[in-house]
Design a protein around this motif. Structure first.
Motif, PDB file in Angstrom:
ATOM      1  N   ARG A  67      -1.241 -11.827  -2.072  1.00 26.89           N
ATOM      2  CA  ARG A  67      -0.723 -12.761  -1.063  1.00 26.89           C
ATOM      3  C   ARG A  67       0.188 -13.820  -1.682  1.00 26.89           C
ATOM      4  NH1 ARG A  67      -0.069 -10.489   3.054  1.00 26.89           N
ATOM      5  NH2 ARG A  67       0.872 -12.443   3.658  1.00 26.89           N
ATOM      6  N   SER A  68       0.001 -14.112  -2.965  1.00 26.74           N
ATOM      7  CA  SER A  68       0.816 -15.168  -3.583  1.00 26.74           C
ATOM      8  C   SER A  68       2.166 -14.638  -4.085  1.00 26.74           C
ATOM      9  CB  SER A  68       0.053 -15.782  -4.755  1.00 26.74           C
ATOM     10  OG  SER A  68      -0.268 -14.775  -5.689  1.00 26.74           O
ATOM     11  N   HIS A  69       2.348 -13.318  -4.049  1.00 24.39           N
ATOM     12  CA  HIS A  69       3.605 -12.717  -4.529  1.00 24.39           C
ATOM     13  C   HIS A  69       4.735 -13.043  -3.545  1.00 24.39           C
ATOM     14  CE1 HIS A  69       6.508  -9.648  -5.796  1.00 24.39           C
ATOM     15  NE2 HIS A  69       5.739  -9.365  -6.836  1.00 24.39           N
ATOM     16  N   LEU A  70       5.889 -13.397  -4.081  1.00 26.75           N
ATOM     17  CA  LEU A  70       7.016 -13.799  -3.228  1.00 26.75           C
ATOM     18  C   LEU A  70       7.432 -12.703  -2.247  1.00 26.75           C
ATOM     19  CD1 LEU A  70       9.437 -15.719  -5.642  1.00 26.75           C
ATOM     20  CD2 LEU A  70       8.208 -16.623  -3.649  1.00 26.75           C
ATOM     21  N   ASP A  71       7.326 -11.452  -2.667  1.00 27.70           N
ATOM     22  CA  ASP A  71       7.827 -10.345  -1.846  1.00 27.70           C
ATOM     23  C   ASP A  71       6.723  -9.534  -1.184  1.00 27.70           C
ATOM     24  OD1 ASP A  71      10.776 -10.515  -2.386  1.00 27.70           O
ATOM     25  OD2 ASP A  71      10.048 -10.328  -4.442  1.00 27.70           O
ATOM     26  N   VAL A  72       5.530 -10.124  -1.076  1.00 24.73           N
ATOM     27  CA  VAL A  72       4.418  -9.411  -0.447  1.00 24.73           C
ATOM     28  C   VAL A  72       4.766  -9.123   1.021  1.00 24.73           C
ATOM     29  CG1 VAL A  72       3.195 -11.508   0.298  1.00 24.73           C
ATOM     30  CG2 VAL A  72       1.893  -9.411  -0.154  1.00 24.73           C
ATOM     31  N   HIS A  73       4.254  -7.987   1.540  1.00 28.09           N
ATOM     32  CA  HIS A  73       4.472  -7.696   2.967  1.00 28.09           C
ATOM     33  C   HIS A  73       3.739  -8.740   3.813  1.00 28.09           C
ATOM     34  CE1 HIS A  73       6.653  -3.899   2.960  1.00 28.09           C
ATOM     35  NE2 HIS A  73       5.887  -3.468   1.970  1.00 28.09           N
ATOM     36  N   LYS A  74       4.379  -9.134   4.905  1.00 30.64           N
ATOM     37  CA  LYS A  74       3.777 -10.183   5.756  1.00 30.64           C
ATOM     38  C   LYS A  74       2.607  -9.645   6.581  1.00 30.64           C
ATOM     39  CE  LYS A  74       7.849 -13.124   6.315  1.00 30.64           C
ATOM     40  NZ  LYS A  74       8.790 -12.347   5.474  1.00 30.64           N
ATOM     41  N   TYR A  75       2.708  -8.380   6.982  1.00 32.20           N
ATOM     42  CA  TYR A  75       1.654  -7.777   7.798  1.00 32.20           C
ATOM     43  C   TYR A  75       1.131  -6.506   7.131  1.00 32.20           C
ATOM     44  CZ  TYR A  75       3.873 -10.883  11.219  1.00 32.20           C
ATOM     45  OH  TYR A  75       4.410 -11.961  11.847  1.00 32.20           O
ATOM     46  N   SER A  76       0.300  -5.810   7.880  1.00 31.04           N
ATOM     47  CA  SER A  76      -0.395  -4.624   7.394  1.00 31.04           C
ATOM     48  C   SER A  76       0.542  -3.589   6.754  1.00 31.04           C
ATOM     49  CB  SER A  76      -1.109  -3.999   8.590  1.00 31.04           C
ATOM     50  OG  SER A  76      -1.685  -2.786   8.227  1.00 31.04           O
ATOM     51  N   VAL A  77       0.160  -3.120   5.551  1.00 32.10           N
ATOM     52  CA  VAL A  77       0.896  -2.040   4.892  1.00 32.10           C
ATOM     53  C   VAL A  77       0.360  -0.708   5.428  1.00 32.10           C
ATOM     54  CG1 VAL A  77       1.408  -0.899   2.696  1.00 32.10           C
ATOM     55  CG2 VAL A  77       1.299  -3.393   2.811  1.00 32.10           C
ATOM     56  N   GLU A  78       1.250   0.107   6.004  1.00 36.96           N
ATOM     57  CA  GLU A  78       0.830   1.346   6.658  1.00 36.96           C
ATOM     58  C   GLU A  78       0.994   2.581   5.776  1.00 36.96           C
ATOM     59  OE1 GLU A  78      -0.715   1.758   9.743  1.00 36.96           O
ATOM     60  OE2 GLU A  78      -0.961  -0.356   9.335  1.00 36.96           O
ATOM     61  N   THR A  79       1.981   2.563   4.870  1.00 38.94           N
ATOM     62  CA  THR A  79       2.195   3.715   3.991  1.00 38.94           C
ATOM     63  C   THR A  79       2.605   3.239   2.605  1.00 38.94           C
ATOM     64  OG1 THR A  79       3.125   4.883   5.914  1.00 38.94           O
ATOM     65  CG2 THR A  79       3.343   5.968   3.785  1.00 38.94           C
ATOM     66  N   VAL A  80       2.003   3.823   1.575  1.00 41.25           N
ATOM     67  CA  VAL A  80       2.507   3.670   0.200  1.00 41.25           C
ATOM     68  C   VAL A  80       2.742   5.076  -0.339  1.00 41.25           C
ATOM     69  CG1 VAL A  80       1.459   1.432  -0.395  1.00 41.25           C
ATOM     70  CG2 VAL A  80       0.134   3.535  -0.718  1.00 41.25           C
ATOM     71  N   GLN A  81       3.795   5.231  -1.144  1.00 39.15           N
ATOM     72  CA  GLN A  81       4.055   6.542  -1.740  1.00 39.15           C
ATOM     73  C   GLN A  81       4.761   6.367  -3.079  1.00 39.15           C
ATOM     74  OE1 GLN A  81       6.739   9.202   0.356  1.00 39.15           O
ATOM     75  NE2 GLN A  81       6.234  10.936  -0.951  1.00 39.15           N
ATOM     76  N   TRP A  82       4.296   7.130  -4.059  1.00 37.79           N
ATOM     77  CA  TRP A  82       4.978   7.173  -5.342  1.00 37.79           C
ATOM     78  C   TRP A  82       6.303   7.909  -5.203  1.00 37.79           C
ATOM     79  CZ3 TRP A  82       3.667   4.424  -9.448  1.00 37.79           C
ATOM     80  CH2 TRP A  82       2.340   4.030  -9.618  1.00 37.79           C
ATOM     81  N   TYR A  83       7.299   7.504  -5.961  1.00 36.25           N
ATOM     82  CA  TYR A  83       8.516   8.300  -6.098  1.00 36.25           C
ATOM     83  C   TYR A  83       8.080   9.630  -6.705  1.00 36.25           C
ATOM     84  CZ  TYR A  83      13.240   9.594  -7.587  1.00 36.25           C
ATOM     85  OH  TYR A  83      14.436  10.240  -7.781  1.00 36.25           O
ATOM     86  N   PRO A  84       8.470  10.773  -6.098  1.00 32.29           N
ATOM     87  CA  PRO A  84       7.880  12.054  -6.512  1.00 32.29           C
ATOM     88  C   PRO A  84       8.174  12.492  -7.948  1.00 32.29           C
ATOM     89  CG  PRO A  84       8.888  12.231  -4.337  1.00 32.29           C
ATOM     90  CD  PRO A  84       9.289  10.906  -4.888  1.00 32.29           C
ATOM     91  N   HIS A  85       9.212  11.923  -8.572  1.00 32.42           N
ATOM     92  CA  HIS A  85       9.607  12.435  -9.887  1.00 32.42           C
ATOM     93  C   HIS A  85       9.330  11.476 -11.037  1.00 32.42           C
ATOM     94  CE1 HIS A  85      11.472  15.440  -7.397  1.00 32.42           C
ATOM     95  NE2 HIS A  85      12.238  14.534  -6.842  1.00 32.42           N
ATOM     96  N   ASP A  86       8.777  10.292 -10.740  1.00 31.93           N
ATOM     97  CA  ASP A  86       8.690   9.280 -11.791  1.00 31.93           C
ATOM     98  C   ASP A  86       7.782   8.146 -11.326  1.00 31.93           C
ATOM     99  OD1 ASP A  86       9.138   7.435 -13.748  1.00 31.93           O
ATOM    100  OD2 ASP A  86      11.277   7.199 -13.402  1.00 31.93           O
ATOM    101  N   THR A  87       6.826   7.733 -12.164  1.00 33.11           N
ATOM    102  CA  THR A  87       5.925   6.645 -11.756  1.00 33.11           C
ATOM    103  C   THR A  87       6.571   5.266 -11.930  1.00 33.11           C
ATOM    104  OG1 THR A  87       4.957   6.702 -13.958  1.00 33.11           O
ATOM    105  CG2 THR A  87       3.783   7.883 -12.226  1.00 33.11           C
ATOM    106  N   GLY A  88       7.842   5.221 -12.321  1.00 34.66           N
ATOM    107  CA  GLY A  88       8.528   3.932 -12.467  1.00 34.66           C
ATOM    108  C   GLY A  88       8.887   3.293 -11.141  1.00 34.66           C
ATOM    109  N   MET A  89       8.636   4.002 -10.053  1.00 31.87           N
ATOM    110  CA  MET A  89       9.045   3.494  -8.742  1.00 31.87           C
ATOM    111  C   MET A  89       8.056   3.936  -7.674  1.00 31.87           C
ATOM    112  SD  MET A  89      12.893   3.775  -7.299  1.00 31.87           S
ATOM    113  CE  MET A  89      12.971   5.395  -6.599  1.00 31.87           C
ATOM    114  N   PHE A  90       7.806   3.056  -6.710  1.00 31.60           N
ATOM    115  CA  PHE A  90       7.015   3.461  -5.540  1.00 31.60           C
ATOM    116  C   PHE A  90       7.551   2.757  -4.300  1.00 31.60           C
ATOM    117  CE2 PHE A  90       4.671  -0.220  -7.218  1.00 31.60           C
ATOM    118  CZ  PHE A  90       4.368  -0.957  -6.079  1.00 31.60           C
TER     119      PHE A  90
END
Length: 323
Positions: A67-90
């Motif tokens: 919650r203290s992160h500047l870019d946190v989502h304001k409301y409910s997170v509905e989907t998270v997904q890893w970038y399929p080819h690299d764990t450097g991104m989601f």
């Protein structure tokens, strides 16, 4: 292994969410890192590997976007997904009408997409090599395609009449997308085609009458709030609020008429169920209240019910490396 699944007494996962957990994803590269998204807007990242080698251990939360992160989502997170080819991104999407592309190492957004409507679901193709499109389903009837390479979300697929609850790319063909909507329809799209829509799936396989129009083609007699391809991409499972689950042949678009009986579906948002991967007989894991019902995908048989939670289960994922 699947037939003898039971609650693991030796493993725990560190608890960082204060509210419900809506979505999970395990990285497809190593199968070691797991993401979680909560109704509090928080995203967690866990290491599933037991490096201590002790018989009992808790999977640590390595990082979280709290919650203290500047870019946190304001409301409910509905989907998270890893970038399929690299764990450097989601990626994550939320009821705050945004889709965020995160750099895993800095935990900062590398890109953000804004929408006019609540975002229900998003998905990146697990097999794409020629495109970097993220399909996004929102309360609007239009599906948005966000291009990671250009940063634009100008591509729109039109055809549904109500909000798009679930989107899923084919696990076989990188240009084929399936969508499920509150209008009771499941549509298949080819994103290379100008019109986009390949077919609208019909639970009666077009056998009602000769005056049957596409407008009457319904996959479910209620909202379609869950869709998932089988691992080989040859079939598609859909779940609706008519308490039915249907298995479709993804190349012909035909209803295979497998009978799963009544599937209790009280969810009014996307139902995140899972299909096994690499099993001789494939299974579907469907959350309902505080249990997970396990069905044989091709026979419709209810194999078992997994118990252990005390409250509503919002999502489940199947770990392909360990079944």
């Amino acid at each position: 292994r699947v037939l003898s699944l039971e609650l693991n007494k030796d493993r725990d996962v560190e608890r960082i969410h204060r509210g419900g957990i809506n979505t999970l994803d395990v990285d497809p590269i190593e199968g070691r890192y797991m993401l979680s998204g909560g109704s509090d807007g928080v995203i967690g990242l866990y290491d599933l590997e037991n490096l201590s080698r002790k018989p009992t251990y808790a999977c640590e939360a390595l990082f979280s976007v709290g919650r203290s992160h500047l870019d946190v989502h304001k409301y409910s997170v509905e989907t998270v997904q890893w970038y399929p080819h690299d764990t450097g991104m989601f990626t994550s999407s939320s009821f705050d009408k945004t889709l965020k592309i995160w750099d895993t190492n800095t935990l900062q957004p590398a890109d953000m997409f804004y929408f006019d409507e609540t975002v229900y679901s998003h998905h990146m193709s697990p097999v794409a090599t020629q495109h970097c499109l993220i399909a996004v389903g929102t309360r609007s009837p239009n599906i948005r395609l966000c291009d990671l390479k250009s940063g634009s979300s100008s591509h729109i697929l039109r055809g549904h009449r109500e909000g798009v609850m679930a989107v899923s790319w084919s696990s076989r063909d990188e240009y084929i997308l399936a969508s499920g909507s509150a209008d009771g329809r499941v549509k298949l799209w080819d994103v290379r085609r100008a019109s986009g829509c390949l077919s609208t799936l019909d639970q009666h396989n077009g056998k009602r009458s000769k005056f049957y129009s596409e407008a009457e083609m319904l996959a479910h007699n209620g909202m379609v709030n869950g869709i998932c391809y089988t691992n080989d991409g040859l079939h598609l499972l859909s779940i609706g609020t008519d308490d039915r689950m249907r298995l479709w042949n993804s190349s012909t678009g035909k209803n295979t008429l497998v009978n799963y009986g009544k599937i209790c579906n009280e969810s009014r948002k996307r139902l995140k169920f899972a299909i096994s991967c690499g099993c001789n007989q494939e299974f579907a894991f469907v959350p309902h209240a505080s249990i997970i019902a396990v069905y044989a995908v091709f026979t419709g048989e209810l194999i078992t019910e997994l118990r252990g939670h005390y409250d509503t289960i919002n999502c489940c994922i199947f770990h392909p490396h360990f079944q």
